[in-house]
Design a protein around this motif. Structure first.
Motif, PDB file in Angstrom:
ATOM      1  N   UNK A 293       0.851  -1.187   0.000  1.00 46.79           N
ATOM      2  CA  UNK A 293       0.000   0.000   0.000  1.00 46.79           C
ATOM      3  C   UNK A 293       0.889   1.240   0.000  1.00 46.79           C
ATOM      4  N   UNK A 294       0.795   2.072  -1.046  1.00 42.33           N
ATOM      5  CA  UNK A 294       1.635   3.276  -1.037  1.00 42.33           C
ATOM      6  C   UNK A 294       1.240   4.219   0.096  1.00 42.33           C
ATOM      7  N   UNK A 296       1.343   7.431   0.244  1.00 40.70           N
ATOM      8  CA  UNK A 296       0.575   8.621  -0.129  1.00 40.70           C
ATOM      9  C   UNK A 296      -0.883   8.293  -0.364  1.00 40.70           C
ATOM     10  N   UNK A 297      -1.157   7.063  -0.796  1.00 39.51           N
ATOM     11  CA  UNK A 297      -2.537   6.631  -1.010  1.00 39.51           C
ATOM     12  C   UNK A 297      -3.287   6.604   0.319  1.00 39.51           C
TER      13      UNK A 297
END
Lengths: 476, 447
Positions: A293-294, A296-297
């Motif tokens: 999971x990035x 920034x996301x």
């Protein structure tokens, strides 16, 4: 053992000094590779010589000397003449003329004898004579840095320098000077040089020292040693500006690190002991999901979908003092913790996944090791086996990871600070990049490299303490 | 050696590729990851077939034409070399499949890599003149600035769409990634007019131009809705896969190539070379990678996607370099390397024919993670607003969604990134397990 550890620590520290020095020089050189654009004013309309504003700018931001080596001390009168000719050549492109002017200015006082010699040369045309005098007034002056209005009354050397500069400024020819005025000025300059000649008689030692000393690199380094990182584009000291924001970023980083270590080790141990295999599988899957999971996301979703002024506010580093001015220290701390709870989670979850995976692998390896089997066979209680035999040895892979964790956390905090609008060094870096404030960018690179070095050092030290096999006598 | 013990000629040990194929077959997660990545690749390559503002087929003046095919390699129609290159694969991939099928049947001993290279080169050589033929210079696309700007607003390039087709077959999604208006046949409320357009064309249309930044609602024409400028999200997602794949592969290739070279050099040559490279690695490791990459992009005026690829590649080589240095140091001690050297092979041959193939497992794993990392870093840079503004990358879409508070614009690229990264990480983990020498593998028992 203790003294061995101390010697080992000293040795590691000594090794790090050249590394850090290399980092500083590399960063300086790379970030200074691009030519500095002529700031604010200037352009095609001008005749080679720069305006005072540009000079001030270049002096303020340590751009008024050559980058690595100064060849000015070894220049000949012929070369100076070439530069003067080039910067008055109306056919040459503006960039060439500007470059010639800058090379002349970068020579500093070393050009003064040559310029004086050129003044006696009758073959120069009036425009060139004007330029020679212009450069004389610039190159002969003392370099006075910083604001001059707050100087102590008793700093006599400085006051003399300022007086000299003032005198030189009065001798500077005006752009619309008539030939008669120029001739008079020329005589005045020759008289001045007769009087002040002693200042410009340079020995070979002077020249050698200036070759390496009168450079941007040397001045940057010498000021860096005094903790002076230069000025921001707003003319504030970089060290103070970055230091202010470093506190914010360090709070985030240290809290994230604590969270990661305090959660990942138990998780890894629990996973490795496998009291319940299904849970291990679920944890492994969760680790994969978290890892992919990035940041920034997740951070963006949190900012967009949590109430901005809820229990966990999603912007800023603590409430504004204007909102509630009468908070006690405990309330302020509580307010701070509520503000940074979600940012800290966002910074740390990815690393948490990685570290717990490493911890799990390390613990599994130790659990299957012979000495643990032997300890179990001797009938030691499980708690003792885990505490004395598994935990200490299984932690070693995590400790080696610590050195790479700090830079990863710093990288993560750039994004998180940007999205959560926290005024830390990451956000400051982004702002500095947008306005091309290289002093700030360099300072932040240095600070983050230093933090990483410290982290690597601490990780090495912790490894040495935790690993009983390491004997200090044999390690290099 | 005597020949009396039984030879295992009948049960030859499985080749390296067979081994890998077996491993992949045994692991459902690895298989799923590979399937997802393959689907992503196909989606990226065939994005224009799925989402294009040009009709696939059109009939006009009782003549058939395909504006889609005509403009597939039109360099003035695209901003950079990225899209024409991927478009080349649209035709090259089936050609390659066909040719390989034919060639392998005819020439059984042809190396598959030589065949692949041959077909790709041949299709490149053949398609470029073909594209020029299909897209003659007097094509309406190249007739001036107005047409060029028009292409960004109308679903079809201005000159093409002004014609009245007798009949046309649009792509399933009749919008390209930068088409900013609604379909010409839809209601004439021209939502999401870009700012530039409303300034330049003020008063030139019958509808009063207005700045409309709110994203329009999803309709059947836009299966996933549009973004703040009225561009189709599905199309942008598909084209975003192109950017992600390019960045991932190219940056990882630079990083792993450079790292392998330096690492092998350090481990193999040793001495002061090793000292120098090791110190360089130590220095590079001290920088938080994102901070270093952002600082380096500050040196560039307007970083394009290829600048970013170079910066990422040139800063992320330390991990492969460390790995390959360790491998080289380890493998140097092996008996077969000593034997090869004693037999008189040149060091270069030993390096590339004995050492590198044995390190390929570790290298493959490192490459996988380098790809994931490059994609992540590029998205982060794009999210921070410092990426290439002309390429529709997922990170840029996410940032637009963040700025305009549009959930779909945040969720879709975010999920796309998540799925991609998850698949690549799973692939990497699977490869790591597959190559792990400590792993007990099912091998045919010696007879």
């Amino acid at each position: 053992m203790r003294s061995g550890l101390l010697a080992y620590a000293c040795q590691r520290l000594l090794v790090m000094i050249p590394t850090f020095f290399t980092i500083i020089i590399l960063v300086f050189i790379i970030l200074n590779l691009i030519p500095v654009p002529p700031p604010f004013v200037g352009g095609e309309g001008q005749s080679g010589d720069e305006t005072e504003t540009q000079r001030r700018f270049r002096e303020t931001f340590n751009l008024d000397r050559p980058l690595l080596f100064n060849t000015g001390p070894w220049a000949t009168t012929r070369e100076v003449l070439t530069l003067i000719e080039r910067s008055t050549d109306g056919d040459a492109p503006f960039a060439t003329r500007l470059a010639a002017t800058r090379s002349l200015e970068e020579m500093g006082p070393f050009a003064v004898p040559h310029l004086s010699a050129l003044l006696q040369d009758p073959s120069l045309d009036p425009e060139q004579v004007r330029l020679v005098m212009h450069h004389l007034s610039y190159n002969a002056r003392h370099r006075v840095r910083g604001p001059t209005h707050a100087v102590s009354q008793h700093d006599h050397a400085l006051h003399r320098a300022i007086a000299t500069n003032h005198e030189l400024a009065t001798l500077r020819p005006r752009d619309d000077a008539s030939p008669e005025q120029l001739a008079a000025l020329r005589l005045a300059w020759l008289a001045w040089y007769e009087r002040d000649q002693a200042r410009f008689a340079f020995s070979t030692g002077d020249r050698l020292a200036a070759t390496f000393g009168e450079t941007r690199l040397y001045h940057y380094l010498s000021r860096l040693l005094q903790g002076d990182f230069g000025l921001t584009l707003q003319q504030e000291p970089v060290a103070a500006e970055v230091g202010k924001r470093l506190k914010v970023s360090l709070t985030l980083g240290v809290l994230s690190l604590l969270l990661i270590l305090s959660l990942s080790l138990p998780l890894g141990l629990f996973s490795a002991l496998r009291p319940w295999p299904l849970l291990d599988h679920i944890l492994t899957a969760l680790v994969f999901v978290l890892y992919a999971l990035p940041v920034f996301f997740v951070a963006t979703l949190a900012v967009e979908h949590l109430p901005p002024q809820g229990f966990f506010p999603t912007s800023g580093f603590g409430s504004s003092p204007l909102q509630n001015p009468n908070m006690t220290s405990a309330e302020r701390l509580w307010d701070l913790l509520r503000h940074i709870f979600i940012p800290v989670i966002c910074i740390s979850y990815g690393a948490l996944a990685t570290v717990s995976r490493y911890a799990r692998a390390g613990f599994i390896e130790v659990i299957n090791a012979d000495h643990v089997l032997a300890a179990r066979a001797r009938g030691l209680p499980t708690a003792t086996v885990i505490g004395k035999h598994i935990l200490r040895n299984g932690m070693l892979p995590v400790l080696t990871l610590l050195g790479t964790l700090i830079p990863a956390l710093l990288s993560g905090s750039v994004v998180v600070e940007y999205i959560f609008e926290i005024d830390g060094i990451g956000r400051y870096l982004l702002m500095a990049i947008q306005v091309r404030d290289f002093a700030v960018i360099m300072a932040i690179l240095h600070y983050s490299a230093l933090l990483t070095l410290v982290a690597i050092f601490l990780a090495d030290l912790a490894y040495a303490v935790a690993d009983p096999r390491i004997t200090f006598a044999r390690r290099t | 050696m005597s020949h009396d013990h039984p030879q295992r000629a009948d049960a030859a040990p499985p080749s390296w590729w067979q081994d890998l194929a077996d491993t992949i077959r045994q692991r459902p997660a690895l298989r799923a990851a590979l399937a997802v990545l393959l689907a992503l690749f196909l989606l990226a390559v065939y994005a224009p077939l799925l989402a294009s503002d040009l009709p696939l087929l059109a009939r006009e003046h009782s003549q058939w034409s395909s504006p889609w095919l005509n403009n597939l390699f039109n360099k003035t129609y695209y901003d950079g070399p990225l899209d024409p290159t991927f478009n080349l694969l649209i035709l090259a991939l089936p050609l390659y499949g066909l040719a390989r099928w034919l060639l392998l049947r005819r020439i059984p001993h042809l190396s598959r890599w030589a065949g692949a290279l041959f077909v790709l080169a041949a299709s490149w050589l053949a398609l470029d003149p073909a594209a020029n033929y299909l897209n003659p210079p007097d094509s309406p696309r190249e007739s001036g600035l107005h047409d060029l700007l028009g292409a960004y607003q109308a679903p079809y390039p201005k000159g093409v769409h002004d014609r009245s087709w007798q009949w046309h077959l649009p792509a399933p999604i009749a919008f390209s990634f930068r088409t900013t208006t609604a379909h010409p046949h839809s209601a004439p409320t021209w939502q999401g007019r870009p700012l530039l357009h409303s300034i330049l064309w003020q008063g030139s249309t019958d509808a009063p131009p207005r700045l409309h930044l709110a994203p329009s609602l999803p309709r059947w024409r836009h299966p996933l809705g549009t973004d703040n400028l009225g561009r189709d999200l599905t199309a942008r997602l598909c084209y975003g896969a192109r950017a992600a794949i390019t960045v991932g592969l190219a940056a990882a290739a630079i990083a792993v190539g450079l790292g392998t070279l330096l690492g092998l050099l350090a481990g193999w040559v040793g001495g002061w070379v090793d000292l120098l490279i090791s110190r360089l690695i130590e220095v590079m490791v001290c920088f938080p990678s994102l901070i270093l990459i952002l600082a380096l992009t500050a040196l560039l005026d307007a970083p394009s996607l290829f600048h970013l690829i170079a910066v990422i590649g040139l800063t992320r080589w330390t991990a492969p370099a460390r790995l390959m240095r360790g491998e080289a140091l380890r493998l140097r001690q092996e008996v077969y390397i000593t034997a090869a050297l004693a037999l008189g092979l040149r060091p270069r041959e030993v390096l590339f024919r004995h050492l590198l193939p044995n390190a390929i497992g570790a290298l493959a794993v490192a490459t996988t993670f380098a790809i994931a990392n490059a994609i992540l870093v590029e998205s982060t840079v794009a999210l921070l607003g410092m990426g290439d503004a002309t390429v529709p990358t997922w990170g840029k879409m996410l940032n637009d969604g963040r700025v305009f508070h549009n959930t779909a614009m945040m969720l879709l690229p975010g999920l796309a990134l998540f799925v991609t990264l998850l698949a690549i990480n799973l692939l990497g983990e699977g490869l790591r397990d597959a190559f792990d020498p400590r792993q007990q593998r099912q091998r045919p028992p010696p007879s």
